[in-house]
Motif scaffolding. Structure first.
Motif, short mmCIF file in Angstrom:
data_model
loop_
_atom_site.label_atom_id
_atom_site.label_comp_id
_atom_site.label_asym_id
_atom_site.label_seq_id
_atom_site.Cartn_x
_atom_site.Cartn_y
_atom_site.Cartn_z
N GLN A 118 0.83 -1.19 0.00
CA GLN A 118 0.00 0.00 0.00
C GLN A 118 0.87 1.24 0.00
OE1 GLN A 118 -2.18 -0.45 3.69
NE2 GLN A 118 -1.00 1.21 4.58
N SER A 119 0.27 2.34 -0.40
CA SER A 119 0.96 3.62 -0.42
C SER A 119 1.02 4.21 0.97
CB SER A 119 0.22 4.59 -1.34
OG SER A 119 0.18 4.09 -2.65
N THR A 120 1.83 5.22 1.11
CA THR A 120 1.87 5.97 2.35
C THR A 120 0.66 6.87 2.41
OG1 THR A 120 4.28 5.97 2.38
CG2 THR A 120 3.19 7.69 3.64
N TYR A 121 -0.02 6.88 3.53
CA TYR A 121 -1.16 7.77 3.71
C TYR A 121 -0.80 8.80 4.75
CZ TYR A 121 -3.45 4.16 1.07
OH TYR A 121 -3.75 3.28 0.08
N TYR A 122 -1.19 10.02 4.50
CA TYR A 122 -0.82 11.13 5.36
C TYR A 122 -1.95 11.48 6.32
CZ TYR A 122 2.97 11.31 2.11
OH TYR A 122 4.06 10.96 1.35
N LYS A 123 -1.57 11.92 7.50
CA LYS A 123 -2.54 12.33 8.52
C LYS A 123 -2.30 13.81 8.80
CE LYS A 123 -4.54 9.76 11.06
NZ LYS A 123 -5.90 9.33 11.14
N THR B 87 -5.89 16.73 2.52
CA THR B 87 -5.18 15.51 2.91
C THR B 87 -6.05 14.29 2.65
OG1 THR B 87 -3.93 16.70 4.60
CG2 THR B 87 -4.01 14.32 4.81
N GLN B 88 -7.34 14.37 2.98
CA GLN B 88 -8.26 13.26 2.73
C GLN B 88 -8.40 12.99 1.23
OE1 GLN B 88 -11.86 14.41 4.75
NE2 GLN B 88 -11.22 13.47 6.66
N ASN C 66 -5.23 11.26 0.00
CA ASN C 66 -5.21 9.85 0.41
C ASN C 66 -6.17 9.02 -0.43
OD1 ASN C 66 -3.22 10.12 2.37
ND2 ASN C 66 -4.69 10.59 3.96
N ARG D 194 -5.12 5.86 -2.74
CA ARG D 194 -5.76 4.53 -2.62
C ARG D 194 -6.33 4.08 -3.96
NH1 ARG D 194 -6.74 5.63 2.79
NH2 ARG D 194 -8.53 6.98 2.47
#
Length: 109
Positions: free
Chosen positions: A57-62, A75-76, A79, A83
């Motif tokens: 999976q890719s890196t997801y940012y918070k 950011t959402q 992401n 995905r």
């Protein structure tokens, strides 16, 4: 994302090793301020353990707790796009090099 658990100074020749998972947020949440003429140099290596049903999976940012509503929304969206891109690559059996060629084709003037 409630508090910083550790800070590690970017000292020359330092190596930091840690396990990553779905709740091990790490990175540089605030822009670095390097002296003029200097840049940050980093090498990231990941080692994976085989397990049944594992999916890359890719890196997801918070977003940070203090980030604005618009930054949280962006950011959402980012992401979601990551995905979607990952799922399409898996389903269509594409790799990044193939996708880059398609994007270059469409970006020609």
């Amino acid at each position: 994302m409630q508090s910083c658990q550790a800070k590690i100074a970017p000292t020359f020749n330092r190596c930091t090793i840690f396990t990553t998972g779905t709740d091990t947020f790490h990175g540089l949440p605030h822009p670095l301020t390097c002296p003029e003429g200097m840049t940050r140099k980093s090498i990231a290596l990941y080692y994976f353990t085989e397990s049944s049903g594992a999916v890359s999976q890719s890196t997801y940012y918070k977003p940070l707790p203090e980030d604005s509503g618009i930054k949280r929304l962006l950011t959402q969206i980012d992401n979601l796009m990551l995905r979607t891109y990952s799922v399409l690559k898996r389903k269509l059996k594409l790799n990044d090099q193939m996708v880059s060629k398609v994007l270059k084709f469409f970006s020609r003037k």
